[in-house]
Design an enzyme around this catalytic site. Sequence first.
Site, PDB file in Angstrom:
ATOM      1  N   GLY A  15      -3.949  -0.940  -8.789  1.00  6.39           N
ATOM      2  CA  GLY A  15      -2.653  -0.255  -8.792  1.00  6.39           C
ATOM      3  C   GLY A  15      -2.874   1.163  -8.307  1.00  6.39           C
ATOM      4  O   GLY A  15      -3.832   1.822  -8.708  1.00  6.39           O
TER       5      GLY A  15
ATOM      6  N   ASP B 108      -5.847   6.004  -2.188  1.00  5.02           N
ATOM      7  CA  ASP B 108      -5.792   6.459  -3.590  1.00  5.02           C
ATOM      8  C   ASP B 108      -7.039   7.278  -3.928  1.00  5.02           C
ATOM      9  O   ASP B 108      -6.953   8.294  -4.609  1.00  5.02           O
ATOM     10  CB  ASP B 108      -5.714   5.252  -4.529  1.00  5.02           C
ATOM     11  CG  ASP B 108      -4.530   4.357  -4.196  1.00  5.02           C
ATOM     12  OD1 ASP B 108      -3.504   4.885  -3.729  1.00  5.02           O
ATOM     13  OD2 ASP B 108      -4.653   3.138  -4.383  1.00  5.02           O
TER      14      ASP B 108
HETATM   15  P1  ATP Z   1      -4.746   2.400   1.600  1.00  5.85           P
HETATM   16  O1  ATP Z   1      -3.239   2.279   1.566  1.00  5.85           O
HETATM   17  O2  ATP Z   1      -5.450   1.143   2.052  1.00  5.85           O
HETATM   18  O3  ATP Z   1      -5.317   2.931   0.335  1.00  5.85           O
HETATM   19  P2  ATP Z   1      -4.225   4.656   3.318  1.00  5.85           P
HETATM   20  O4  ATP Z   1      -3.603   4.222   4.592  1.00  5.85           O
HETATM   21  O5  ATP Z   1      -3.369   5.218   2.269  1.00  5.85           O
HETATM   22  O6  ATP Z   1      -5.106   3.464   2.721  1.00  5.85           O
HETATM   23  P3  ATP Z   1      -6.305   5.842   4.846  1.00  5.85           P
HETATM   24  O7  ATP Z   1      -5.766   6.878   5.762  1.00  5.85           O
HETATM   25  O8  ATP Z   1      -6.662   4.519   5.428  1.00  5.85           O
HETATM   26  O9  ATP Z   1      -5.347   5.716   3.589  1.00  5.85           O
HETATM   27  O10 ATP Z   1      -7.627   6.391   4.158  1.00  5.85           O
HETATM   28  C1  ATP Z   1      -7.597   7.517   3.290  1.00  5.85           C
HETATM   29  C2  ATP Z   1      -8.809   8.362   3.543  1.00  5.85           C
HETATM   30  O11 ATP Z   1      -9.990   7.575   3.302  1.00  5.85           O
HETATM   31  C3  ATP Z   1      -8.906   8.854   4.970  1.00  5.85           C
HETATM   32  O12 ATP Z   1      -8.194  10.067   5.126  1.00  5.85           O
HETATM   33  C4  ATP Z   1     -10.427   9.007   5.125  1.00  5.85           C
HETATM   34  O13 ATP Z   1     -10.818  10.254   4.606  1.00  5.85           O
HETATM   35  C5  ATP Z   1     -10.980   7.897   4.243  1.00  5.85           C
HETATM   36  N1  ATP Z   1     -11.279   6.729   5.074  1.00  5.85           N
HETATM   37  C6  ATP Z   1     -10.452   5.722   5.441  1.00  5.85           C
HETATM   38  N2  ATP Z   1     -11.072   4.839   6.249  1.00  5.85           N
HETATM   39  C7  ATP Z   1     -12.334   5.296   6.417  1.00  5.85           C
HETATM   40  C8  ATP Z   1     -13.495   4.835   7.134  1.00  5.85           C
HETATM   41  N3  ATP Z   1     -13.463   3.718   7.876  1.00  5.85           N
HETATM   42  N4  ATP Z   1     -14.623   5.559   7.046  1.00  5.85           N
HETATM   43  C9  ATP Z   1     -14.691   6.679   6.304  1.00  5.85           C
HETATM   44  N5  ATP Z   1     -13.639   7.170   5.607  1.00  5.85           N
HETATM   45  C10 ATP Z   1     -12.474   6.505   5.664  1.00  5.85           C
END
Ligand code: ATP
Length: 376
Positions: A22, A318
């Site tokens: 969650g 998160d």
């Molecule tokens: P989710 O909804 O799946 O939790 P999100 O779309 O809210 O993801 P993302 O932008 O995908 O969030 O990821 C959040 C942060 O995690 C990014 O700003 C980055 O710092 C880190 N991150 C995401 N993917 C990677 C990756 N492949 N390698 C390293 N860091 C990553």
Amino acid sequence: MASLHGGGPLRLGGSLELSMAGAEANVAIGLARLGHTARWAGVVGDDELGLLVLRTLRAEGVDVDTARTDPDHPTGLLVQERRVATITRVHYYRAGSAGSRLTSDDATAALAGGARMLHVTGITPALGPDAASAIAHAVRQARELGTRVCLDVNHRSRLWDRGTASRALAGLLPYVDVLVASADELPLVTGGAGPAGDGDVPALPAAGTGADEDVPALFAGGTGADGDVPGLLAGGTGADEDVPGLLAGGTGADEDVPGLLAGGTGVDRDVAALFAAGISEVVVKRGAAGAEAWTADGGHATSGAVPVRAVNTVGAGDAFVAGYLSGLLDGLPLGERLLRGVTVGAFAVASDGDWHGLPNRAELSLLALDEGETVR
Ligand code: ATP
């Protein structure tokens, strides 16, 4: 809610691992691991899965004293399916779940003990009118109490369409201090032109998503913070009409906003519009490209992602928020809190489970080690 994690196509059967997940709970666990006081405000069913959720949160040091057990609705469930090695599908079973029955009273109880920060997401208000009203109530009450509010837009298109989400979130914005979103979610809160289909805003649901009192908004777990970290709220909530600095004197919207952001990209225009609406801090998550943040007083920082081998990206957002808020609560400068955000986000990406691999404070530097290195 409870969660099941599988190792292959679900339709083939096989073993699944039972845990909990969650968005707000993930953030609360991330903050607790980093040594902050965190409270989760939610509702579980009067069932074994509900006990699992509460037991896990307690074991992680998250306060669940005001969480409620609902005898009439079951604990929600999600099933994560690793369809192929790098692609995960998430299936939700939470229609009519206890979590969607969050009430304003739950929010009041959660905030009563005092907290420096309330974190809510755009997922909870999408669960139903009760939860939506509870979130609207929570953010208003937080403002009255001097508790800063962080909203992670976290748009879930399977729960509600962009038009409905946009109107519900707009009702929350006047109470939000820190807004976190992916770049493609920004138009959803600014009312800007978003991806195709945006203009096609359907009628509001019966519960109504207008502005103000009866916004069926979201709720999330409140995340309190250390009593012994001084002064974060000193000087007020920092998100009022009179936003100082960069945008002062502007018209409060779009292209006409003067200064650094004028004439910029779509993201720049969205950020300017959010400052004009009273938000004090905007943080954009960019997946493997890292993150970027702006403050209403002219601060700006970018950070690349911490390079890791991606194991499971679910929960990265998160984890990022937990790291960013931890930095905020510690009083770190903008660039350093962004760095803590991308660091904790990388931990989530590099490990299985939404929150299981998140670091404690001593482990924050672990990712700087060479791949395959053994720590003795
Ligand atoms: P989710 O909804 O799946 O939790 P999100 O779309 O809210 O993801 P993302 O932008 O995908 O969030 O990821 C959040 C942060 O995690 C990014 O700003 C980055 O710092 C880190 N991150 C995401 N993917 C990677 C990756 N492949 N390698 C390293 N860091 C990553």
